[in-house]
Design a protein around this motif. Structure first.
Motif, PDB file in Angstrom:
ATOM      1  N   ILE A  83       3.007   6.046  -2.848  1.00 42.78           N
ATOM      2  CA  ILE A  83       4.151   6.876  -3.225  1.00 42.78           C
ATOM      3  C   ILE A  83       4.339   6.893  -4.746  1.00 42.78           C
ATOM      4  CG2 ILE A  83       6.674   7.058  -3.046  1.00 42.78           C
ATOM      5  CD1 ILE A  83       6.325   6.034  -0.130  1.00 42.78           C
ATOM      6  N   LYS A  84       4.144   5.753  -5.407  1.00 45.83           N
ATOM      7  CA  LYS A  84       4.307   5.695  -6.862  1.00 45.83           C
ATOM      8  C   LYS A  84       3.225   6.488  -7.590  1.00 45.83           C
ATOM      9  CE  LYS A  84       6.495   1.181  -7.127  1.00 45.83           C
ATOM     10  NZ  LYS A  84       6.295  -0.217  -7.503  1.00 45.83           N
ATOM     11  N   ASN A  85       2.005   6.438  -7.087  1.00 49.90           N
ATOM     12  CA  ASN A  85       0.882   7.055  -7.786  1.00 49.90           C
ATOM     13  C   ASN A  85       0.719   8.539  -7.498  1.00 49.90           C
ATOM     14  OD1 ASN A  85       0.187   4.636  -8.985  1.00 49.90           O
ATOM     15  ND2 ASN A  85      -1.141   4.045  -7.309  1.00 49.90           N
ATOM     16  N   TYR A 122      -0.448   8.947   4.411  1.00 48.47           N
ATOM     17  CA  TYR A 122      -0.332   7.645   3.737  1.00 48.47           C
ATOM     18  C   TYR A 122      -0.183   6.526   4.755  1.00 48.47           C
ATOM     19  CZ  TYR A 122       0.493  10.036  -0.723  1.00 48.47           C
ATOM     20  OH  TYR A 122       0.384  10.796  -1.848  1.00 48.47           O
ATOM     21  N   LYS A 123       0.656   6.752   5.756  1.00 48.02           N
ATOM     22  CA  LYS A 123       0.905   5.736   6.782  1.00 48.02           C
ATOM     23  C   LYS A 123      -0.373   5.399   7.545  1.00 48.02           C
ATOM     24  CE  LYS A 123       3.553   5.194  11.054  1.00 48.02           C
ATOM     25  NZ  LYS A 123       2.515   5.404  12.046  1.00 48.02           N
ATOM     26  N   ASN A 124      -1.093   6.424   7.970  1.00 49.25           N
ATOM     27  CA  ASN A 124      -2.329   6.197   8.720  1.00 49.25           C
ATOM     28  C   ASN A 124      -3.378   5.484   7.881  1.00 49.25           C
ATOM     29  OD1 ASN A 124      -1.287   7.425  11.014  1.00 49.25           O
ATOM     30  ND2 ASN A 124      -2.080   9.437  10.456  1.00 49.25           N
ATOM     31  N   THR A 125      -3.491   5.867   6.616  1.00 50.18           N
ATOM     32  CA  THR A 125      -4.456   5.222   5.727  1.00 50.18           C
ATOM     33  C   THR A 125      -4.098   3.757   5.512  1.00 50.18           C
ATOM     34  OG1 THR A 125      -4.838   7.327   4.622  1.00 50.18           O
ATOM     35  CG2 THR A 125      -5.562   5.345   3.473  1.00 50.18           C
ATOM     36  N   LEU A 164       0.828  -1.210   0.000  1.00 44.78           N
ATOM     37  CA  LEU A 164       0.000   0.000   0.000  1.00 44.78           C
ATOM     38  C   LEU A 164       0.863   1.261   0.000  1.00 44.78           C
ATOM     39  CD1 LEU A 164      -2.775  -1.028   2.548  1.00 44.78           C
ATOM     40  CD2 LEU A 164      -3.094  -0.549   0.125  1.00 44.78           C
ATOM     41  N   MET A 165       1.885   1.298   0.832  1.00 46.44           N
ATOM     42  CA  MET A 165       2.747   2.471   0.884  1.00 46.44           C
ATOM     43  C   MET A 165       3.473   2.683  -0.440  1.00 46.44           C
ATOM     44  SD  MET A 165       2.437   4.164   3.659  1.00 46.44           S
ATOM     45  CE  MET A 165       3.888   5.198   3.681  1.00 46.44           C
ATOM     46  N   ASP A 166       3.959   1.609  -1.040  1.00 49.39           N
ATOM     47  CA  ASP A 166       4.622   1.725  -2.342  1.00 49.39           C
ATOM     48  C   ASP A 166       3.670   2.269  -3.396  1.00 49.39           C
ATOM     49  OD1 ASP A 166       7.001   0.804  -1.327  1.00 49.39           O
ATOM     50  OD2 ASP A 166       6.715  -1.258  -2.036  1.00 49.39           O
TER      51      ASP A 166
END
Length: 68
Positions: free
Chosen positions: A28-30, A53-56, A23-25
């Motif tokens: 960050i990519k999108n 992002y981390k919380n989501t 999910l984190m990748d």
């Protein structure tokens, strides 16, 4: 005892870590915002975005694997 609970918890933990990293990748990519340039120019905004992002990602993982 056969350590079945320990083995199950370990496998769930590994699955959660893998899903979180995916999910984190993807986040960050999108998204074009978290580039290294924006990190240098506006570190506070970059930190807020990464925390979001981390919380989501953590919420999704917890809902998929823990709070079934």
């Amino acid at each position: 005892m056969k350590n079945e609970l320990t083995n199950h918890l370990l496998s769930v933990s590994i699955e959660c870590s893998k899903r979180y990293n995916v999910l984190m990748d993807n986040y960050i990519k999108n998204d074009e915002k978290p580039s290294e340039k924006s990190k240098e120019l506006n570190p506070l905004e970059w930190t807020k975005l990464m925390n979001n992002y981390k919380n989501t990602a953590e919420e999704i993982v917890l809902n998929e694997y823990v709070f079934i």
